[in-house]
Design an enzyme around this catalytic site. Sequence first.
Site, PDB file in Angstrom:
ATOM      1  CB  SER A 252      -0.926  -0.072   1.273  1.00 41.90           C
ATOM      2  OG  SER A 252      -1.717  -1.081   1.286  1.00 41.90           O
TER       3      SER A 252
HETATM    4  N1  SAH Z   1      -0.743  -4.213   4.106  1.00 40.82           N
HETATM    5  C1  SAH Z   1      -0.447  -5.039   2.734  1.00 40.82           C
HETATM    6  C2  SAH Z   1      -1.327  -4.634   1.804  1.00 40.82           C
HETATM    7  C3  SAH Z   1      -1.290  -5.668   0.720  1.00 40.82           C
HETATM    8  S1  SAH Z   1      -2.679  -5.601  -0.620  1.00 40.82           S
HETATM    9  C4  SAH Z   1       0.762  -4.169   2.413  1.00 40.82           C
HETATM   10  O1  SAH Z   1       1.173  -3.086   2.853  1.00 40.82           O
HETATM   11  O2  SAH Z   1       1.742  -4.853   1.909  1.00 40.82           O
HETATM   12  C5  SAH Z   1      -3.933  -6.503   0.413  1.00 40.82           C
HETATM   13  C6  SAH Z   1      -3.605  -8.056   0.751  1.00 40.82           C
HETATM   14  O3  SAH Z   1      -4.824  -8.828   1.027  1.00 40.82           O
HETATM   15  C7  SAH Z   1      -3.206  -8.874  -0.362  1.00 40.82           C
HETATM   16  O4  SAH Z   1      -1.716  -9.398   0.013  1.00 40.82           O
HETATM   17  C8  SAH Z   1      -4.362 -10.183  -0.429  1.00 40.82           C
HETATM   18  O5  SAH Z   1      -3.582 -11.196  -0.977  1.00 40.82           O
HETATM   19  C9  SAH Z   1      -4.905 -10.104   0.864  1.00 40.82           C
HETATM   20  N2  SAH Z   1      -6.254 -10.546   0.944  1.00 40.82           N
HETATM   21  C10 SAH Z   1      -7.305 -10.321  -0.160  1.00 40.82           C
HETATM   22  N3  SAH Z   1      -8.332 -10.835   0.469  1.00 40.82           N
HETATM   23  C11 SAH Z   1      -7.924 -11.586   1.581  1.00 40.82           C
HETATM   24  C12 SAH Z   1      -8.724 -12.272   2.335  1.00 40.82           C
HETATM   25  N4  SAH Z   1      -9.798 -12.809   2.544  1.00 40.82           N
HETATM   26  N5  SAH Z   1      -8.181 -12.813   3.759  1.00 40.82           N
HETATM   27  C13 SAH Z   1      -6.996 -12.490   4.086  1.00 40.82           C
HETATM   28  N6  SAH Z   1      -6.134 -11.682   3.020  1.00 40.82           N
HETATM   29  C14 SAH Z   1      -6.510 -11.180   2.036  1.00 40.82           C
END
Ligand code: SAH
Length: 213
Positions: free
Chosen positions: A64
């Site tokens: 993000s």
């Molecule tokens: N906080 C992270 C954001 C990653 S993007 C960072 O700063 O790197 C969002 C993440 O949510 C992705 O890795 C995706 O695989 C995950 N995601 C999507 N749906 C999900 C679910 N139902 N349960 C857990 N993780 C999920």
Amino acid sequence: MKDTFKHKGMRNKLADVVSSKGIRNKKVIDAIRTIPRHLFMDSGFEHHAYQDKPFPIAAEQTISQPYTVAFQTELLEVSPNDTILEIGTGSGYQTAVLLHLKAKVFTIERQLELFKKTNLFFKKMGYRPKKFVFGDGYKGMPEHAPFDGIIVTAGAPEVPKALLSQLKIGGRLVIPVGEDDQTMMRITRKSEKEFEREEFGSFRFVPLLEDKN
Ligand code: SAH
């Protein structure tokens, strides 16, 4: 990869940028100033790490934007020792920010490739969430509920009911809600049955995916 003075310099500037965009919480800004974001990305992309932008990581996911991480963290109002559930661990950057604020962090990732990679990375870096599980965040973590705060870092088509039920009274859920773009929402549990909803503008996240099986 290492963390050098050059990286620290770039990080100071990034912290100033995030602060100039309206983030007031000093501890949140301090986290941005401290955490080596370039190490959360694949090597070769270092020069992108300290721009205030999201960036692709493994498995078609993104790390993000620093401002967004700071904004969500500020809304969460984390105090030391708070128990925080994070949905969507991804690169682990948001997790590291929560750990910097001395929260007890429980975090869930549903992409196996990313889960394995980030799990190794946490060990290597000495980041210690209370729990890091591979699974579907829609269900939360009932065995460790209730939480002082829950943060969702992917765009949810709607607010998962399980997450509301896992908030303490006074607990906050910070979640981007919507399909194409998302409205940042903070939902505070006022009593067993009452929830206060606040809206904080428009953002874009990768989708929160549900495991239907
Ligand atoms: N906080 C992270 C954001 C990653 S993007 C960072 O700063 O790197 C969002 C993440 O949510 C992705 O890795 C995706 O695989 C995950 N995601 C999507 N749906 C999900 C679910 N139902 N349960 C857990 N993780 C999920």
